[in-house]
Write a protein that holds these residues in place. Structure first.
Motif, PDB file in Angstrom:
ATOM      1  N   ALA A  58      17.042  40.336  10.928  1.00  0.00           N
ATOM      2  CA  ALA A  58      17.267  40.602  12.654  1.00  0.00           C
ATOM      3  C   ALA A  58      16.460  41.569  13.706  1.00  0.00           C
ATOM      4  CB  ALA A  58      18.850  41.394  12.320  1.00  0.00           C
ATOM      5  N   ALA A  59      15.660  42.321  12.808  1.00  0.00           N
ATOM      6  CA  ALA A  59      15.231  42.924  13.381  1.00  0.00           C
ATOM      7  C   ALA A  59      13.973  42.474  13.857  1.00  0.00           C
ATOM      8  CB  ALA A  59      14.614  44.275  12.579  1.00  0.00           C
ATOM      9  N   ILE A  60      13.093  41.686  13.060  1.00  0.00           N
ATOM     10  CA  ILE A  60      12.121  40.122  13.203  1.00  0.00           C
ATOM     11  C   ILE A  60      12.093  39.219  14.044  1.00  0.00           C
ATOM     12  CG2 ILE A  60      10.829  38.911  11.669  1.00  0.00           C
ATOM     13  CD1 ILE A  60      10.190  41.155   9.797  1.00  0.00           C
ATOM     14  N   VAL A  61      13.500  38.579  13.650  1.00  0.00           N
ATOM     15  CA  VAL A  61      13.742  37.936  15.009  1.00  0.00           C
ATOM     16  C   VAL A  61      14.877  38.074  15.985  1.00  0.00           C
ATOM     17  CG1 VAL A  61      16.074  35.747  15.084  1.00  0.00           C
ATOM     18  CG2 VAL A  61      15.067  36.530  12.997  1.00  0.00           C
ATOM     19  N   GLU A  62      14.482  39.503  16.464  1.00  0.00           N
ATOM     20  CA  GLU A  62      14.836  40.371  17.514  1.00  0.00           C
ATOM     21  C   GLU A  62      13.726  39.967  18.502  1.00  0.00           C
ATOM     22  OE1 GLU A  62      17.122  41.484  21.714  1.00  0.00           O
ATOM     23  OE2 GLU A  62      17.346  39.991  19.965  1.00  0.00           O
ATOM     24  N   GLU A  63      12.685  40.839  17.965  1.00  0.00           N
ATOM     25  CA  GLU A  63      11.375  41.565  18.774  1.00  0.00           C
ATOM     26  C   GLU A  63      10.607  39.353  18.591  1.00  0.00           C
ATOM     27  OE1 GLU A  63       7.198  43.754  17.030  1.00  0.00           O
ATOM     28  OE2 GLU A  63       8.298  42.193  15.674  1.00  0.00           O
ATOM     29  N   ARG A  64      10.936  38.465  17.784  1.00  0.00           N
ATOM     30  CA  ARG A  64       9.911  37.455  18.496  1.00  0.00           C
ATOM     31  C   ARG A  64      10.669  36.503  19.457  1.00  0.00           C
ATOM     32  NH1 ARG A  64       9.965  34.376  12.088  1.00  0.00           N
ATOM     33  NH2 ARG A  64       8.040  35.569  11.829  1.00  0.00           N
ATOM     34  N   ARG A  65      11.427  36.534  19.905  1.00  0.00           N
ATOM     35  CA  ARG A  65      12.749  36.394  20.665  1.00  0.00           C
ATOM     36  C   ARG A  65      11.844  36.813  21.779  1.00  0.00           C
ATOM     37  NH1 ARG A  65      16.556  37.637  24.436  1.00  0.00           N
ATOM     38  NH2 ARG A  65      16.963  40.062  23.396  1.00  0.00           N
ATOM     39  N   ILE A  66      12.424  38.294  22.076  1.00  0.00           N
ATOM     40  CA  ILE A  66      11.854  39.124  23.123  1.00  0.00           C
ATOM     41  C   ILE A  66      10.677  38.975  23.662  1.00  0.00           C
ATOM     42  CG2 ILE A  66      11.367  40.994  24.276  1.00  0.00           C
ATOM     43  CD1 ILE A  66      13.868  42.216  22.891  1.00  0.00           C
ATOM     44  N   ALA A  67       9.436  38.306  22.923  1.00  0.00           N
ATOM     45  CA  ALA A  67       8.688  38.009  22.560  1.00  0.00           C
ATOM     46  C   ALA A  67       7.898  36.484  23.242  1.00  0.00           C
ATOM     47  CB  ALA A  67       7.602  38.869  21.286  1.00  0.00           C
ATOM     48  N   THR A  68       9.221  36.375  22.920  1.00  0.00           N
ATOM     49  CA  THR A  68       9.060  34.505  23.137  1.00  0.00           C
ATOM     50  C   THR A  68       9.312  34.457  24.506  1.00  0.00           C
ATOM     51  OG1 THR A  68       9.214  33.656  21.481  1.00  0.00           O
ATOM     52  CG2 THR A  68      10.157  32.183  23.308  1.00  0.00           C
ATOM     53  N   LYS A  69       9.907  35.212  25.172  1.00  0.00           N
ATOM     54  CA  LYS A  69      10.496  35.414  26.635  1.00  0.00           C
ATOM     55  C   LYS A  69       9.213  35.921  27.408  1.00  0.00           C
ATOM     56  CE  LYS A  69      13.548  37.492  30.292  1.00  0.00           C
ATOM     57  NZ  LYS A  69      14.896  38.229  29.816  1.00  0.00           N
ATOM     58  N   ASN A  70       9.089  36.854  26.986  1.00  0.00           N
ATOM     59  CA  ASN A  70       7.887  37.622  27.341  1.00  0.00           C
ATOM     60  C   ASN A  70       6.468  36.496  27.622  1.00  0.00           C
ATOM     61  OD1 ASN A  70       9.201  39.461  28.188  1.00  0.00           O
ATOM     62  ND2 ASN A  70       8.299  41.073  26.181  1.00  0.00           N
ATOM     63  N   PHE A  71       5.836  35.701  26.558  1.00  0.00           N
ATOM     64  CA  PHE A  71       5.016  34.984  26.446  1.00  0.00           C
ATOM     65  C   PHE A  71       5.412  33.882  27.579  1.00  0.00           C
ATOM     66  CE2 PHE A  71       4.380  31.200  24.686  1.00  0.00           C
ATOM     67  CZ  PHE A  71       3.149  30.882  25.107  1.00  0.00           C
ATOM     68  N   LEU A  72       6.220  33.226  27.418  1.00  0.00           N
ATOM     69  CA  LEU A  72       6.939  32.243  28.023  1.00  0.00           C
ATOM     70  C   LEU A  72       6.625  31.545  30.179  1.00  0.00           C
ATOM     71  CD1 LEU A  72       9.365  30.113  26.301  1.00  0.00           C
ATOM     72  CD2 LEU A  72       6.879  29.590  26.231  1.00  0.00           C
ATOM     73  N   ASN A  73       7.562  33.281  30.232  1.00  0.00           N
ATOM     74  CA  ASN A  73       6.872  33.772  31.597  1.00  0.00           C
ATOM     75  C   ASN A  73       5.798  34.117  31.968  1.00  0.00           C
ATOM     76  OD1 ASN A  73       9.597  33.343  33.022  1.00  0.00           O
ATOM     77  ND2 ASN A  73      10.035  35.450  31.235  1.00  0.00           N
ATOM     78  N   TYR A  74       4.539  34.921  31.260  1.00  0.00           N
ATOM     79  CA  TYR A  74       3.571  34.817  31.819  1.00  0.00           C
ATOM     80  C   TYR A  74       2.643  33.520  31.906  1.00  0.00           C
ATOM     81  CZ  TYR A  74      -1.284  36.471  31.115  1.00  0.00           C
ATOM     82  OH  TYR A  74      -2.565  36.718  31.350  1.00  0.00           O
ATOM     83  N   ALA A  75       3.097  32.623  31.372  1.00  0.00           N
ATOM     84  CA  ALA A  75       2.308  30.928  30.927  1.00  0.00           C
ATOM     85  C   ALA A  75       2.987  30.524  32.468  1.00  0.00           C
ATOM     86  CB  ALA A  75       2.946  29.971  29.371  1.00  0.00           C
ATOM     87  N   LEU A  76       4.532  30.671  33.085  1.00  0.00           N
ATOM     88  CA  LEU A  76       5.148  30.467  34.238  1.00  0.00           C
ATOM     89  C   LEU A  76       4.315  29.857  35.130  1.00  0.00           C
ATOM     90  CD1 LEU A  76       6.764  28.219  34.815  1.00  0.00           C
ATOM     91  CD2 LEU A  76       8.573  29.990  34.889  1.00  0.00           C
ATOM     92  N   GLN A  77       3.909  32.185  35.146  1.00  0.00           N
ATOM     93  CA  GLN A  77       2.891  31.920  36.841  1.00  0.00           C
ATOM     94  C   GLN A  77       1.386  31.874  36.797  1.00  0.00           C
ATOM     95  OE1 GLN A  77       3.754  36.654  35.985  1.00  0.00           O
ATOM     96  NE2 GLN A  77       6.045  36.029  35.678  1.00  0.00           N
TER      97      GLN A  77
END
Length: 241
Positions: free
Chosen positions: A90-109
């Motif tokens: 669960a901790a690894i899945v949550e870490e990946r979820r947050i990192a994915t959100k941050n990465f995609l918003n960076y790419a979008l900008q």
């Protein structure tokens, strides 16, 4: 798809939830929120369900491109690849979820990232969901639902199978992992106990052999003393004569 967004639209990514695909892997729900600047148009969402491996491939491709063209700024970090057995933690899945959100918003900008082929190919076949008009919603409060809503139209066809069964499968998998961990722990504890017993037995044997050696040494010393006594008496008699 995500590439159709315009300068007249305000966009942002969210990764609100994860699920277990019937075939096994964890999948991540990626939502692109699009809000037109013109008040005459409704907001909408583009929804995608992606495996972590596919997200990781997109991250690696854009990260390499960012470095190759020497763009300024620090590219977002991403979790290291974990062991196979840890991918459902669960901790690894949550870490990946947050990192994915941050990465995609960076790419979008950044235009050079969101127009990259890897980015455009990643965001194909998204499910478009129109959001209700804000004014209409306020005029009809009876339709407002404060509870989280789940729409079968939002989730692509591969995800429309029973979520309850997926959660049960995840729980069973977790129980199996716990049993394996407990078995390994018990085995290690037994090995350590056996090693301690062996060390204790060896120490006892060493002490026993040392005691036997000391007894033998004592007997040898006594015999040596007895043998040396007549020799000393004879020597004294010769000296007197």
């Amino acid at each position: 798809m995500a590439s159709s967004t315009k300068d007249t639209e305000l966009c942002s990514f969210d990764v609100p939830e994860t699920a277990r695909h019937p075939s096994g892997p964890t999948i991540y729900k990626i939502v692109l929120q699009v809000t037109p600047k013109e008040l005459t148009e409704n907001s909408y969402q583009l929804v995608y369900w992606k495996r972590y491996n596919d997200i990781r491939k997109l991250y690696d491709a854009l990260h390499r491109y960012h470095q190759a063209i020497y763009r300024p700024g620090k590219f977002p970090d991403f979790p290291e690849k974990s062991r196979f057995i840890e991918r459902f933690d669960a901790a690894i899945v949550e870490e990946r979820r947050i990192a994915t959100k941050n990465f995609l918003n960076y790419a979008l900008q950044h235009l050079y990232l969101r127009t990259h082929d890897a980015y455009l190919n990643f965001f194909q076949k998204g499910e478009k969901v129109l959001l209700p008009d804000v004014e209409t919603a306020t005029l009809q409060p009876e339709i407002v639902n404060t509870q989280p809503q789940t729409s079968t139209d939002v989730i692509p066809n591969p995800i429309n199978e029973s979520v309850i069964e997926s959660k049960q499968d995840e729980l069973l998998f977790t129980n199996d992992e716990k049993e394996q961990i407990e078995h390994v722990t018990n085995t290690c504890a037994q090995i350590l106990e056996d090693l301690n017993d062996l060390q204790f037995e060896q120490q006892e044997q060493i002490n026993k052999e040392k005691e036997e050696f000391d007894l033998i040494q004592e007997e040898v010393n006594e015999v040596a003393d007895l043998l040396s006594l007549p020799l000393a008496t004879t020597t004294n008699n010769n000296n007197l004569s």
